[in-house]
Design an enzyme around this catalytic site. Structure first.
Site, PDB file in Angstrom:
ATOM      1  N   GLY A  46      -2.780  -2.481  -3.781  1.00  0.00           N
ATOM      2  CA  GLY A  46      -1.912  -3.598  -3.420  1.00  0.00           C
ATOM      3  C   GLY A  46      -2.663  -4.579  -2.544  1.00  0.00           C
ATOM      4  O   GLY A  46      -3.743  -4.273  -2.020  1.00  0.00           O
ATOM      5  N   GLN A  51      -3.264 -10.877   3.994  1.00  0.00           N
ATOM      6  CA  GLN A  51      -4.571 -10.232   4.165  1.00  0.00           C
ATOM      7  C   GLN A  51      -5.731 -11.135   3.762  1.00  0.00           C
ATOM      8  O   GLN A  51      -6.865 -10.896   4.142  1.00  0.00           O
ATOM      9  CB  GLN A  51      -4.629  -8.930   3.344  1.00  0.00           C
ATOM     10  N   CYS A  92      -5.189   1.116   4.137  1.00  0.00           N
ATOM     11  CA  CYS A  92      -5.025  -0.338   4.140  1.00  0.00           C
ATOM     12  C   CYS A  92      -6.398  -0.984   4.006  1.00  0.00           C
ATOM     13  O   CYS A  92      -7.338  -0.601   4.720  1.00  0.00           O
ATOM     14  CB  CYS A  92      -4.363  -0.785   5.445  1.00  0.00           C
ATOM     15  N   LEU A  93      -6.505  -1.970   3.111  1.00  0.00           N
ATOM     16  CA  LEU A  93      -7.788  -2.647   2.930  1.00  0.00           C
ATOM     17  C   LEU A  93      -8.192  -3.421   4.181  1.00  0.00           C
ATOM     18  O   LEU A  93      -9.364  -3.742   4.351  1.00  0.00           O
ATOM     19  CB  LEU A  93      -7.706  -3.585   1.712  1.00  0.00           C
ATOM     20  N   HIS A 134       4.782  -1.279   2.241  1.00  0.00           N
ATOM     21  CA  HIS A 134       3.548  -1.554   3.000  1.00  0.00           C
ATOM     22  C   HIS A 134       3.173  -3.034   2.881  1.00  0.00           C
ATOM     23  O   HIS A 134       2.860  -3.695   3.882  1.00  0.00           O
ATOM     24  CB  HIS A 134       2.433  -0.649   2.453  1.00  0.00           C
ATOM     25  N   GLU A 135       3.218  -3.564   1.651  1.00  0.00           N
ATOM     26  CA  GLU A 135       2.828  -4.974   1.436  1.00  0.00           C
ATOM     27  C   GLU A 135       3.852  -5.929   2.060  1.00  0.00           C
ATOM     28  O   GLU A 135       3.489  -6.968   2.622  1.00  0.00           O
ATOM     29  CB  GLU A 135       2.672  -5.274  -0.057  1.00  0.00           C
ATOM     30  N   HIS A 138       3.162  -6.387   5.600  1.00  0.00           N
ATOM     31  CA  HIS A 138       2.088  -7.368   5.851  1.00  0.00           C
ATOM     32  C   HIS A 138       2.668  -8.781   5.951  1.00  0.00           C
ATOM     33  O   HIS A 138       2.253  -9.576   6.799  1.00  0.00           O
ATOM     34  CB  HIS A 138       1.051  -7.354   4.721  1.00  0.00           C
TER      35      HIS A 138
HETATM   36  O1  K1U Z   1      -2.269  -3.465   1.531  1.00  0.00           O
HETATM   37  C1  K1U Z   1      -3.346  -2.916   1.389  1.00  0.00           C
HETATM   38  O2  K1U Z   1      -4.174  -2.991   2.265  1.00  0.00           O
HETATM   39  C2  K1U Z   1      -3.650  -2.129   0.139  1.00  0.00           C
HETATM   40  C3  K1U Z   1      -3.398  -0.638   0.309  1.00  0.00           C
HETATM   41  C4  K1U Z   1      -2.035  -0.315  -0.272  1.00  0.00           C
HETATM   42  C5  K1U Z   1      -1.457   1.033   0.047  1.00  0.00           C
HETATM   43  C6  K1U Z   1      -2.140   2.209  -0.162  1.00  0.00           C
HETATM   44  C7  K1U Z   1      -1.555   3.429   0.115  1.00  0.00           C
HETATM   45  C8  K1U Z   1      -0.279   3.490   0.580  1.00  0.00           C
HETATM   46  C9  K1U Z   1       0.390   2.318   0.807  1.00  0.00           C
HETATM   47  C10 K1U Z   1      -0.188   1.086   0.527  1.00  0.00           C
HETATM   48  C11 K1U Z   1      -4.478   0.122  -0.429  1.00  0.00           C
HETATM   49  O3  K1U Z   1      -4.663  -0.041  -1.584  1.00  0.00           O
HETATM   50  S1  K1U Z   1      -5.432   1.225   0.484  1.00  0.00           S
HETATM   51  C12 K1U Z   1      -6.591   1.942  -0.665  1.00  0.00           C
HETATM   52  C13 K1U Z   1      -6.014   2.839  -1.698  1.00  0.00           C
HETATM   53  O4  K1U Z   1      -6.245   2.574  -2.853  1.00  0.00           O
HETATM   54  C14 K1U Z   1      -5.180   4.020  -1.414  1.00  0.00           C
HETATM   55  C15 K1U Z   1      -5.171   4.652  -0.184  1.00  0.00           C
HETATM   56  C16 K1U Z   1      -4.357   5.767   0.048  1.00  0.00           C
HETATM   57  C17 K1U Z   1      -3.542   6.257  -0.963  1.00  0.00           C
HETATM   58  C18 K1U Z   1      -3.544   5.633  -2.211  1.00  0.00           C
HETATM   59  C19 K1U Z   1      -4.368   4.533  -2.430  1.00  0.00           C
HETATM   60 ZN    ZN Z   2      -2.454  -3.002   3.977  1.00  0.00          ZN
END
Ligand code: K1U
Ligand code: ZN
Length: 169
Positions: A46, A51, A92-93, A134-135, A138
């Protein structure tokens, strides 16, 4: 299309509250394409416009294994939440390398515009529901580490600042 730089915690710009997108025009569609490219390149599931330092209510998501099912939500609003909440591991990225548990609604319904400006409702559960919440956080200037204890959050802040200065842990 272009890769956009992703803001890193604790950048204060991550705490700005996004404004509604006034209409889905060519510039918004270009931003959507750039955000999808940036999300896929960063291996995320996401990305919120906040971001990439654009403070408008726009998110992109793709939780599919093949990375070929993008979901675009413009001006999303939660219209329903389940009674049940669950603890999920989140990343989170904008906070690279940090993963921790956050409690979220197990299922949500969201109304939004799609990339054609058409109104739609998305009913989500599991990882998609977690990612949407989560998004949407943000867009309100909220980052998942704010759900953690002050001790954990301060440790993460210190670690991120060191990383940004190029220092080792
Ligand atoms: O918003 C962001 O920074 C993207 C984030 C989204 C997210 C991941 C996990 C749970 C909630 C929201 C990411 O993509 S983090 C990287 C990722 O691919 C990931 C990390 C943990 C679990 C599953 C995926
Ligand atoms: Zn995030």
């Amino acid at each position: 299309m272009a890769l956009l730089p992703i803001l890193c915690y604790p950048d204060p710009k991550l705490h700005r509250i996004a404004s509604p997108v006034p209409g889905v025009d060519a510039s918004v569609r270009r931003l959507i394409a750039d955000m999808l490219e940036t999300m896929y390149d960063a291996k995320g599931i996401g990305l919120a416009a906040t971001q990439v330092d654009v403070h408008q209510r726009l998110i992109v998501i793709d939780i599919s294994e093949q990375r070929d099912q993008p979901l675009v939500l413009v001006n999303p609003g939660i219209t329903w939440t389940s009674a049940e909440k669950k603890l999920n591991e989140e990343g989170c990225l904008s906070v690279p390398g940090i993963y921790d548990g956050v409690e979220r609604f197990d299922a949500v319904a969201v109304s939004a515009l799609d990339r054609d400006g058409k109104a739609r409702v998305v009913e989500a559960s599991g990882l998609l529901a977690v990612c949407i919440q989560h998004e949407m956080d943000h867009l309100m200037g909220r980052i998942f580490v704010e759900y953690l204890s002050p001790l954990k959050r301060n440790r993460i802040k210190t670690k991120m600042r060191k990383l940004q200065r190029g220092e080792r842990d």
